[in-house]
Design a protein around this motif. Structure first.
Motif, PDB file in Angstrom:
ATOM      1  N   PRO A 169      35.768 -12.507  -6.754  1.00 31.36           N
ATOM      2  CA  PRO A 169      35.361 -13.116  -5.482  1.00 31.36           C
ATOM      3  C   PRO A 169      35.365 -12.103  -4.335  1.00 31.36           C
ATOM      4  N   HIS A 170      34.396 -12.270  -3.430  1.00 27.94           N
ATOM      5  CA  HIS A 170      34.278 -11.438  -2.225  1.00 27.94           C
ATOM      6  C   HIS A 170      34.104 -12.379  -1.037  1.00 27.94           C
ATOM      7  N   HIS A 171      34.914 -12.182   0.012  1.00 29.51           N
ATOM      8  CA  HIS A 171      34.822 -13.011   1.222  1.00 29.51           C
ATOM      9  C   HIS A 171      33.971 -12.264   2.244  1.00 29.51           C
ATOM     10  N   LEU A 172      32.876 -12.875   2.674  1.00 23.62           N
ATOM     11  CA  LEU A 172      31.972 -12.257   3.638  1.00 23.62           C
ATOM     12  C   LEU A 172      31.865 -13.131   4.867  1.00 23.62           C
ATOM     13  N   LYS A 173      31.676 -12.480   6.018  1.00 29.96           N
ATOM     14  CA  LYS A 173      31.471 -13.185   7.283  1.00 29.96           C
ATOM     15  C   LYS A 173      30.280 -12.559   8.001  1.00 29.96           C
ATOM     16  N   LYS A 174      29.902 -13.143   9.124  1.00 28.83           N
ATOM     17  CA  LYS A 174      28.746 -12.688   9.885  1.00 28.83           C
ATOM     18  C   LYS A 174      28.754 -11.169  10.041  1.00 28.83           C
ATOM     19  N   GLY A 175      27.630 -10.554   9.701  1.00 28.85           N
ATOM     20  CA  GLY A 175      27.480  -9.117   9.811  1.00 28.85           C
ATOM     21  C   GLY A 175      27.745  -8.370   8.512  1.00 28.85           C
ATOM     22  N   ASP A 176      28.384  -9.040   7.534  1.00 27.47           N
ATOM     23  CA  ASP A 176      28.697  -8.388   6.262  1.00 27.47           C
ATOM     24  C   ASP A 176      27.500  -8.446   5.308  1.00 27.47           C
ATOM     25  N   CYS A 177      27.437  -7.450   4.411  1.00 28.73           N
ATOM     26  CA  CYS A 177      26.404  -7.380   3.380  1.00 28.73           C
ATOM     27  C   CYS A 177      27.057  -7.026   2.057  1.00 28.73           C
ATOM     28  N   ILE A 178      26.410  -7.404   0.966  1.00 26.13           N
ATOM     29  CA  ILE A 178      26.875  -7.025  -0.368  1.00 26.13           C
ATOM     30  C   ILE A 178      25.658  -6.968  -1.286  1.00 26.13           C
ATOM     31  N   ILE A 179      25.716  -6.070  -2.272  1.00 31.39           N
ATOM     32  CA  ILE A 179      24.651  -5.973  -3.268  1.00 31.39           C
ATOM     33  C   ILE A 179      25.145  -6.636  -4.551  1.00 31.39           C
ATOM     34  N   MET A 180      24.389  -7.603  -5.019  1.00 34.88           N
ATOM     35  CA  MET A 180      24.677  -8.255  -6.299  1.00 34.88           C
ATOM     36  C   MET A 180      23.800  -7.566  -7.343  1.00 34.88           C
ATOM     37  N   PRO A 181      24.426  -6.830  -8.275  1.00 35.90           N
ATOM     38  CA  PRO A 181      23.640  -6.060  -9.248  1.00 35.90           C
ATOM     39  C   PRO A 181      22.830  -6.939 -10.201  1.00 35.90           C
ATOM     40  N   ALA A 182      21.719  -6.395 -10.630  1.00 27.56           N
ATOM     41  CA  ALA A 182      20.865  -7.073 -11.608  1.00 27.56           C
ATOM     42  C   ALA A 182      21.656  -7.375 -12.875  1.00 27.56           C
ATOM     43  N   ASN A 183      21.365  -8.520 -13.469  1.00 28.99           N
ATOM     44  CA  ASN A 183      21.906  -8.936 -14.772  1.00 28.99           C
ATOM     45  C   ASN A 183      23.418  -9.160 -14.808  1.00 28.99           C
ATOM     46  N   ILE A 184      24.066  -9.269 -13.646  1.00 30.35           N
ATOM     47  CA  ILE A 184      25.493  -9.580 -13.559  1.00 30.35           C
ATOM     48  C   ILE A 184      25.606 -11.002 -12.991  1.00 30.35           C
ATOM     49  N   PRO A 185      26.336 -11.909 -13.639  1.00 36.57           N
ATOM     50  CA  PRO A 185      26.462 -13.270 -13.120  1.00 36.57           C
ATOM     51  C   PRO A 185      27.079 -13.282 -11.721  1.00 36.57           C
ATOM     52  N   HIS A 186      26.519 -14.131 -10.855  1.00 37.38           N
ATOM     53  CA  HIS A 186      27.043 -14.276  -9.498  1.00 37.38           C
ATOM     54  C   HIS A 186      26.886 -15.727  -9.043  1.00 37.38           C
ATOM     55  N   ALA A 187      27.715 -16.106  -8.060  1.00 38.10           N
ATOM     56  CA  ALA A 187      27.688 -17.458  -7.500  1.00 38.10           C
ATOM     57  C   ALA A 187      28.015 -17.353  -6.016  1.00 38.10           C
ATOM     58  N   LEU A 188      27.594 -18.340  -5.239  1.00 35.27           N
ATOM     59  CA  LEU A 188      27.845 -18.367  -3.800  1.00 35.27           C
ATOM     60  C   LEU A 188      28.428 -19.715  -3.408  1.00 35.27           C
ATOM     61  N   LYS A 189      29.369 -19.690  -2.455  1.00 40.39           N
ATOM     62  CA  LYS A 189      29.950 -20.928  -1.935  1.00 40.39           C
ATOM     63  C   LYS A 189      30.229 -20.760  -0.448  1.00 40.39           C
ATOM     64  N   ALA A 190      29.925 -21.792   0.326  1.00 42.29           N
ATOM     65  CA  ALA A 190      30.154 -21.769   1.771  1.00 42.29           C
ATOM     66  C   ALA A 190      31.611 -22.088   2.074  1.00 42.29           C
ATOM     67  N   VAL A 191      32.360 -21.105   2.581  1.00 46.79           N
ATOM     68  CA  VAL A 191      33.718 -21.327   3.081  1.00 46.79           C
ATOM     69  C   VAL A 191      33.597 -22.145   4.367  1.00 46.79           C
ATOM     70  N   GLU A 192      32.685 -21.731   5.229  1.00 45.74           N
ATOM     71  CA  GLU A 192      32.222 -22.457   6.410  1.00 45.74           C
ATOM     72  C   GLU A 192      30.699 -22.450   6.301  1.00 45.74           C
ATOM     73  N   ARG A 193      30.028 -23.264   7.112  1.00 42.91           N
ATOM     74  CA  ARG A 193      28.568 -23.199   7.116  1.00 42.91           C
ATOM     75  C   ARG A 193      28.158 -21.735   7.233  1.00 42.91           C
ATOM     76  N   PHE A 194      27.134 -21.336   6.485  1.00 42.55           N
ATOM     77  CA  PHE A 194      26.662 -19.967   6.654  1.00 42.55           C
ATOM     78  C   PHE A 194      25.169 -19.855   6.429  1.00 42.55           C
ATOM     79  N   LYS A 195      24.609 -18.802   7.046  1.00 43.20           N
ATOM     80  CA  LYS A 195      23.209 -18.445   6.880  1.00 43.20           C
ATOM     81  C   LYS A 195      23.171 -17.033   6.327  1.00 43.20           C
ATOM     82  N   MET A 196      22.189 -16.774   5.465  1.00 39.64           N
ATOM     83  CA  MET A 196      22.069 -15.438   4.905  1.00 39.64           C
ATOM     84  C   MET A 196      20.614 -15.069   4.692  1.00 39.64           C
TER      85      MET A 196
END
Length: 108
Positions: free
Chosen positions: A73-100
């Protein structure tokens, strides 16, 4: 799905609204090289674990999210970025409302 008009100034964060209890997506642009899509997630909403054949860059425009990549797990907030590599399972969940902004980059 329509893309945004070219040569027009716009604000990414203001270009997508929230919806109660849901997720909204808006395609900004799409090409053979990849695509850019705006998403908004209400609190506790998300995307279940999946993988894609492309690298995907997430830029948080508002709020807070937990993005799990390969079980970590990685916790991101406004202004943060992350690269999700190809062919690696990933999931997203809103801790608070978020836009990306999601940028999918096709591999050669």
């Amino acid at each position: 799905m329509a893309t945004f008009e070219k040569e027009i100034i716009f604000n990414l964060e203001n270009s997508i609204e929230y919806t109660n209890g849901g997720v909204i997506s808006k395609q900004v642009t799409k090409s053979l090289g990849g695509n850019l899509t705006l998403f908004s997630f209400d609190k506790e909403q998300g995307l279940s674990e999946h993988k894609t054949p492309f690298d995907a860059i997430v830029q948080i425009l508002d709020g807070e999210a937990e993005i799990t990549i390969g079980g970590k797990p990685h916790h991101l907030k406004k202004g943060d970025c992350i690269i999700m590599p190809a062919n690696i399972p990933h999931a997203l969940k809103a801790v608070e409302r978020f836009k990306m902004l999601l940028t999918m980059v096709r591999q050669e």
